[in-house]
Structures are given as structure tokens and as C-alpha cells.
Design a protein around this motif. Structure first.
Motif, PDB file in Angstrom:
ATOM      1  N   GLU A   7       0.843  -1.192   0.000  1.00 55.18           N
ATOM      2  CA  GLU A   7       0.000   0.000   0.000  1.00 55.18           C
ATOM      3  C   GLU A   7       0.878   1.243   0.000  1.00 55.18           C
ATOM      4  N   ILE A   8       0.390   2.320  -0.615  1.00 54.58           N
ATOM      5  CA  ILE A   8       1.130   3.580  -0.658  1.00 54.58           C
ATOM      6  C   ILE A   8       1.078   4.232   0.719  1.00 54.58           C
ATOM      7  N   VAL A   9       2.229   4.532   1.269  1.00 54.01           N
ATOM      8  CA  VAL A   9       2.292   5.171   2.583  1.00 54.01           C
ATOM      9  C   VAL A   9       1.959   6.650   2.423  1.00 54.01           C
ATOM     10  N   VAL A  10       0.915   7.106   3.146  1.00 56.38           N
ATOM     11  CA  VAL A  10       0.494   8.501   3.038  1.00 56.38           C
ATOM     12  C   VAL A  10       0.433   9.137   4.424  1.00 56.38           C
ATOM     13  N   ASP A  11       0.565  10.475   4.442  1.00 54.97           N
ATOM     14  CA  ASP A  11       0.431  11.208   5.706  1.00 54.97           C
ATOM     15  C   ASP A  11      -0.979  11.791   5.801  1.00 54.97           C
ATOM     16  N   ALA A  12      -1.197  12.636   6.776  1.00 57.14           N
ATOM     17  CA  ALA A  12      -2.532  13.182   7.033  1.00 57.14           C
ATOM     18  C   ALA A  12      -3.054  14.041   5.892  1.00 57.14           C
ATOM     19  N   ARG A  13      -2.167  14.541   5.021  1.00 52.54           N
ATOM     20  CA  ARG A  13      -2.580  15.375   3.885  1.00 52.54           C
ATOM     21  C   ARG A  13      -2.577  14.602   2.564  1.00 52.54           C
ATOM     22  N   GLY A  14      -2.408  13.295   2.637  1.00 52.74           N
ATOM     23  CA  GLY A  14      -2.343  12.494   1.422  1.00 52.74           C
ATOM     24  C   GLY A  14      -0.990  12.525   0.767  1.00 52.74           C
ATOM     25  N   GLY A  15       0.009  13.100   1.439  1.00 56.84           N
ATOM     26  CA  GLY A  15       1.347  13.176   0.867  1.00 56.84           C
ATOM     27  C   GLY A  15       2.065  11.837   0.915  1.00 56.84           C
TER      28      GLY A  15
END
Length: 516
Positions: free
Chosen positions: A467-475
């Protein structure tokens, strides 16, 4: 008794106001109840508009069947059986398009269809509960209206069970061309053009590659991708969306009862609404394209599709979604669409009165088993763990059904068959270690999803589940790439969550762009 209810009649009468040319309904019937219903339906339609006429010709060997024909021309489409349920929309569109109402595709696509040379006779086997079938039926009907050398008949499998058995059809939609299998599963007009016009992919790739760089390019057309596209377009920046299809996994979903503000809808309806919303904004939608690779191109990102097209953008939003997880056991791939299937709503009616297995005891598996129990002879649910993972309300419903067995701690090890179709499966009892055999003719696999991220290795950080690792802003790990939806580390794979994450990624991308 009327075939169309009052609401359907009113709706159809209003739509028939778009007819421009006289339409003839020509039926081939026998003395069966299905034929009587078909004749009643056609007479009801005839009564709704002066440009529609009905006659019984008995020209077709399939009965009941009927042709919708434009008077004094070769333009027409055929249905065998009653096109109600999910196919009612196909019937309505066929009436309108044969009657001169324009097919809603681009002028370029219409010309490509007109330019296809040769004689093509398509047969589509479908079921009325299949949400994938209307796309195929409507695509081929539209193509036959545009190019009279393309002929199409949509065959309702339940009404012609003997043909289903003779041709050993185990999945719908199944499309035949000139007597041979052409394809199975969901197909769009883009897919048919690509297969029939060998130069179509190259032409499309050349056209796409000539486009200017986008401010934001969204990869994926599911709820997350559509939400991201709408949000970026509303910011007034140039937005492109590249996807194989609009709707993603939503298209393969039947009943949706947890989409807030909408107590009930169905996947194809929601997908159509997503597509319509896209076209409310200046979004360059590029359908029928799967992305093969992403790389840096100076200050831009270069996206290459499987057809060889190259697209460029300052920022990307990845919303590639997920697909059904497979068992990865011997026989699974060999018997796919020959008894192994992933869509109980589509293919369940093909197993009427037969024994089937559902692999997986989560919500998807239990919902599938409940639906199948009303159609097939017997359902066996195989759950790998020693406890059921489905919601308690679903478990209670499942256990109340008389033709359902549940086997716990069962590890499926092989799908068995006779070379043509599934005859059973083997599984290991994980408590005793004993190998057991189950005699079934259908295996419905419902064991979760896998992210569509194979092409992203080395592009952005992926976790152990890919899975693509994302932060709280979708980054993501690349400051110019954002991501949303089922392909990411977002733990809850839900439509409403995907849309929210798509909006988040779009706002994150915009915020990052103005801070550069």
C-alpha cells in the motif's frame, strides 16, 4: 398484468419524446409464458409513442426475442429474453438510439466505429442481476447503431439455459463474435474499438502524448480519483484524469447501503453519478488507459500508459484502487470463468440449483453466500480462521438459511475440474491437518483486496502490504506525488472514506503547490 409498473411507464414515455425516426418492434415468439410477457412488454411500449409500432414476425429461432429496428434501414439491435432488471436501461437506450437519438460518445469515437471494416456478429450472454453486463450490452448496441455491419443480440441466460449449458458458460457477460468466444467480463466501447481496430491504440497514444503538461494528473477513476479531480478542478488549475474505467471497484458492487445521505444505491448507478460529476468541470478525462510507469522528467512527472502514451504533470495524485485478492492455489486460474468467479451478483444465476462454495467469511463472503442461497441449490462457506469476521447481523442471517453450511479453519488448497469446468475443491482442516474434498460446480472467491501498486515500486514508499504510505494530507515520500483511496495505508476501505481521502489529497496537493 402489466410488465412495466406505473413509474417505469411514465419514465419511458417521457424519454420516448426524444425519438426522431420511426421504430419497429419485431418479435419472435412461441406459446411460453416468457413470450406472452415479451409481447405484453412490446405492446406497452408501442402504446407510449406514435413513432413506435409492434409486429410479430417469428423470424428468429430464439424465442422469445425481438428486434428494435429503424424503419426502412439496416439499423437495429436484438434482445433474446426480457431485458428488465439491470438491462432495462439497455432497452431504453436501444429504443432511443435506434430511433435517432445521438449516441453519447465523442465524434472521434463514432468515426472510428464507422470506419471499422468487415462483418461482425456479436452475441452477449448476460443475466438480469449482473451489474457488469449493461456496459457490454450498451456498448455493442451503440456500435451496431453507428455501423450497420456490426450486429448484436443480447441473450438473457436464464431464458436460454440450454445455450448456457451447451456453450458451458460459467460467467457473464460472455461475448461471442462470429461463433467464437471474444471476451468475458466488463468491456467498454474503448475496449471493443481497440480490439476491432488494430491501429486504435497507437492513434490514441499519439493524441494523448501531444497534450500539454497538467498542473495535476490524477491516476485512477474510482471514488477517490473522481473526488480528487473535482477538488483540483474547482481550484481553477488544469486537471487531467487517466483511468481504465470510471467507478473502479464501485462498478463491481451491488447494494450500497452505507453511503451517507443515500440510504440505498447500486454500484453502477453511483459510478454513473461519479462520471457525470466529472463532466461538470473542465477535467480532461482519459478513459481506457492503464498506467505502466512513472518517472521524473525534469521538474515534471512523466506517466507512461500501457498503450505507450506519455502524459506530464507538475503533481500527481495516485488513486489506483484495488482488485479482488486471489487464493493462488492450483486450478484457480485454469478454471477462472469456468466455475471460479469473483462476482456472485453477476454469475450466481448461472449456478441455479447447483452446489457452490464461497471462500471467505468476512462481510463480502457472508453477503455473497446470503445472496447465492436464494438462487443456487446449496452454499458452503469456507473460512480460514476459527471465527467468523462478518458483522453479527450478517452471521445471524446466514445461519438461519437452510441450504448453507459453514466450515471453519478451512484452508483451500486446490480447485478441481474436468478440464472444462469446476467439479470441486480440496481444503485442509487446519485443526486436524486432514485433507477434505468438497463437490461443487462454482467457487466464489471473497477474500479481500490487493492494491494496484505494482508499477510504483521505487516511485513512492510502499508498506509490507504494497500500500502507498500517506500522511494526514495524502502526501507520499515524493513531495510532488499525493495518493488516496484503497491503494493507500488508509485502514478503512470504504467508498465514503475513499472520497474523503481524494478530497484530502487534492487539497494537500494544492496547498503544497502554493507554498513552492
Amino acid at each position: 398484468m402489466a410488465v412495466l409498473d406505473q413509474n417505469m411507464t411514465a419514465q419511458l414515455q417521457q424519454l420516448l419524446g426524444n425519438l426522431r425516426e420511426p421504430v419497429e418492434l419485431r418479435a419472435s415468439l412461441d406459446d411460453s409464458d416468457k413470450s406472452k410477457q415479451t409481447e405484453e412488454l412490446l405492446k406497452e411500449i408501442e402504446a407510449l409513442h406514435d413513432l413506435v409500432s409492434y409486429s410479430r414476425t417469428d423470424e428468429n429461432e430464439r424465442r422469445p426475442s425481438f428486434e428494435i429496428a429503424r424503419r426502412d434501414t439496416d439499423v437495429g439491435v436484438h434482445f433474446a429474453g426480457l431485458p428488465l432488471g439491470h438491462e432495462f436501461t439497455s432497452l431504453v437506450l436501444a429504443l432511443l438510439q435506434v430511433g435517432g437519438h445521438p449516441v453519447k460518445i465523442s465524434d472521434e469515437q463514432a468515426q472510428q466505429i464507422r470506419d471499422i471494416e468487415g462483418e461482425f456478429r456479436f452475441e452477449t450472454y448476460m443475466s438480469l442481476s449482473c451489474q457488469n453486463c449493461p456496459d457490454v450490452v450498451q456498448a455493442l448496441n451503440a456500435m451496431s447503431v453507428i455501423n450497420p455491419n456490426i450486429h448484436h443480440i443480447a441473450i438473457e441466460g436464464g431464458a436460454f439455459q440450454h445455450e448456457i449449458e451447451e456453450r458451458d458458460i460459467k460467467a457473464v457477460p460472455t461475448v461471442y463474435l462470429n461463433g467464437d468466444v471474444f471476451g468475458q467480463g466488463r468491456m467498454t466501447i474503448e475496449d471493443f474499438i481497440s480490439k476491432l481496430d488494430t491501429g486504435a491504440d497507437a492513434k490514441a497514444a499519439e493524441k494523448l502524448s501531444a497534450k500539454d503538461a497538467f498542473d495535476v494528473l490524477v491516476v485512477g477513476g474510482g471514488p477517490a480519483g473522481v473526488a480528487a479531480s473535482v477538488y483540483t478542478a474547482r481550484k481553477g488549475i488544469s486537471t487531467g484524469l487517466v483511468a481504465d474505467r470510471i467507478g473502479g471497484q464501485v462498478l463491481d458492487t451491488m447494494a450500497i447501503e452505507n453511503f451517507i445521505s443515500m440510504p440505498y444505491t447500486e454500484g453502477p448507478k453511483l459510478a454513473a453519478a461519479l462520471d457525470q460529476h466529472l463532466h461538470e468541470y473542465e477535467i480532461d478525462v482519459m478513459k481506457g488507459q492503464s498506467v505502466a510507469s512513472i518517472e521524473d522528467d525534469g521538474d515534471l512527472k512523466k506517466v507512461t500508459t500501457e498503450t505507450g502514451a506519455t502524459l506530464r504533470a507538475k503533481q500527481l495524485i495516485l488513486a489506483t484502487g484495488a482488485r479482488w485478492r486471489r487464493m493462488n492455489v492450483p486450478g484457480e486460474e485454469e478454471y477462472r470463468n469456468k466455475g471460479v468467479t469473483f462476482c456472485p451478483h453477476c454469475d450466481g444465476p448461472l449456478f441455479k440449483g447447483k452446489k457452490v462454495a464461497v471462500i471467505g467469511g468476512g462481510n463480502s463472503g457472508v453477503e455473497a453466500a446470503i445472496d447465492l442461497a436464494g438462487v443456487v441449490g446449496h452454499v458452503t462457506v469456507l473460512e480460514f480462521l476459527d471465527t467468523m469476521r462478518a458483522d453479527e447481523v450478517l452471521q445471524r442471517k446466514l445461519k438461519s438459511l437452510p441450504n448453507v453450511d459453514i466450515v471453519m479453519s478451512a484452508a483451500t488448497t486446490e480447485v478441481l475440474g474436468d478440464g472444462k469446468a469446476v467439479t470441486g475443491l480440496e481444503y485442509t482442516d487446519r485443526e486436524s491437518g486432514e485433507t477434505k474434498k468438497l463437490d461443487v460446480e462454482g467457487v466464489f472467491v471473497q477474500i479481500g483486496l490487493l492494491p494496484n501498486t505494482e508499477f510504483l515500486d521505487g516511485v513512492v514508499e510502499l508498506n509490507e502490504r504494497k500500500e502507498i504510505v500517506v500522511d494526514a494530507r495524502g502526501g507520499t515520500s515524493d513531495p510532488a506525488i499525493f495518493a488516496a483511496g484503497d491503494a493507500t495505508t488508509e485502514p478503512y476501505k470504504q467508498i465514503v472514506v475513499a472520497e474523503g481521502s481524494g478530497a484530502t489529497a487534492a487539497l494537500g496537493a494544492f496547498d503544497a503547490s502554493i507554498r513552492v
